[in-house]
Scaffold this active site. Structure first.
Site, PDB file in Angstrom:
ATOM      1  N   ASP A  56     -39.080 -53.163  19.404  1.00  0.00           N
ATOM      2  CA  ASP A  56     -38.505 -52.272  20.432  1.00  0.00           C
ATOM      3  C   ASP A  56     -38.524 -53.261  21.840  1.00  0.00           C
ATOM      4  OD1 ASP A  56     -38.670 -50.760  18.284  1.00  0.00           O
ATOM      5  OD2 ASP A  56     -39.851 -49.134  19.091  1.00  0.00           O
ATOM      6  N   HIS A 107     -32.021 -48.148  21.136  1.00  0.00           N
ATOM      7  CA  HIS A 107     -33.165 -47.539  21.440  1.00  0.00           C
ATOM      8  C   HIS A 107     -32.921 -46.751  22.943  1.00  0.00           C
ATOM      9  CE1 HIS A 107     -37.528 -47.127  21.192  1.00  0.00           C
ATOM     10  NE2 HIS A 107     -37.725 -47.892  22.376  1.00  0.00           N
ATOM     11  N   HIS A 111     -34.532 -45.673  28.242  1.00  0.00           N
ATOM     12  CA  HIS A 111     -35.901 -45.339  27.645  1.00  0.00           C
ATOM     13  C   HIS A 111     -36.522 -44.053  28.211  1.00  0.00           C
ATOM     14  CE1 HIS A 111     -39.707 -46.178  25.762  1.00  0.00           C
ATOM     15  NE2 HIS A 111     -39.235 -46.936  25.203  1.00  0.00           N
ATOM     16  N   HIS A 207     -43.361 -54.633  19.943  1.00  0.00           N
ATOM     17  CA  HIS A 207     -42.534 -54.720  20.791  1.00  0.00           C
ATOM     18  C   HIS A 207     -42.389 -56.138  21.374  1.00  0.00           C
ATOM     19  CE1 HIS A 207     -44.076 -50.430  20.784  1.00  0.00           C
ATOM     20  NE2 HIS A 207     -42.981 -49.949  21.396  1.00  0.00           N
TER      21      HIS A 207
HETATM   22 ZN   LIG Z   1     -39.612 -47.999  23.217  1.00  0.00          ZN
END
Ligand SMILES: [Zn+2]
Length: 246
Positions: A56, A107, A111, A207
């Site tokens: 991510d 995603h 954010h 991540h």
């Molecule tokens: Zn994220």
């Protein structure tokens, strides 16, 4: 009223009701990955031995290329949940991810916490990101992971209207704040082993970027990915999420 989202109630209700759906229940329902109160999402099917590595908050020019080298060296394919804002500034890196056989996911653009974002902005965040990724990589985007796992019914409804399958996870640790790759690896390995024993596939979050800034240091996360691949490559199959298509 105890529970204002009657239309979205499914099997998660019993769990949520048991916990008491007051303020704490809302936090549970809107953030906990196993909660289905706010709509169904893909986590992992009953396919023991299958591992989906998902990354991510990229693309990250500082670390994603190193990660891609590691994945290529082991012939492992992964899923990348990209931020539209970063992706639009790194089109060559996005094309490389796609060209090397990895799956691209949405995603959001910037954010935000979508459990607190107005519907018109949710739609903008998701549609703009899918459009940008599709333009750059040339293939439609079919998977979406909400930032922080945060959602409410309208988030998943909008995602589905945009042909996106919502995705959560069943194996995560605080890799974004943990400086030691060994600890990240050990915690995830514990979850992988437990889920494999329970006859589940494993949807692992790491991540490769940090949503606050392009170029965030993700060395521990990338090293952990390398260690997990070395540890499980002989016994498990690494898959991308479209292998589990909802
Ligand atoms: Zn994220």
């Amino acid at each position: 009223m105890l529970f204002p989202f009657a239309a979205a109630i499914d099997s998660g209700l019993a769990v949520a009701a048991g916990l008491g759906l007051a303020a704490g229940g809302f936090a549970y329902a809107s953030r906990w990955p196993a909660s289905r109160v706010f709509g169904r999402a893909l986590t992992a099917p009953a396919r023991p031995g299958e591992l989906a590595l998902t990354f991510d908050d990229g693309p990250n020019p500082a670390w994603t290329p190193k990660l891609l080298d590691i994945l290529a060296a082991h012939s492992v394919q992964a899923t990348f949940f990209l931020l539209g804002g970063f992706a639009s500034s790194q089109p060559d890196l996005v094309r490389r991810i796609a060209a090397e056989g990895h799956l691209l996911g949405n995603h959001s653009w910037s954010h935000p916490d979508l459990s607190r974002t107005p519907a018109h902005r949710i739609r903008e965040e998701l549609a703009r990101t899918s459009d940008a990724l599709q333009q750059i990589a040339g293939a439609p985007i079919r998977y979406f992971r909400p930032p922080y796992g945060a959602r409410r019914p309208v988030v998943f409804r909008i995602a589905r209207e945009l042909q996106l399958t919502p995705v959560l996870w069943n194996a995560m640790t605080t890799d974004w704040s943990e400086p030691f790759a060994e600890k990240i690896t050990a915690r995830l390995a514990h979850k992988i082993d437990r889920l494999t024993q329970a006859r589940r596939a494993v949807n692992i979050v790491l991540h490769d970027g940090g949503h606050r800034a392009l170029g965030t240091n993700r060395e521990p996360s990338i090293q952990a990915a390398q260690r997990l691949i070395a540890r499980y490559n002989q016994t498990h199959a690494f898959v991308t999420l479209n292998a589990w298509s909802a």
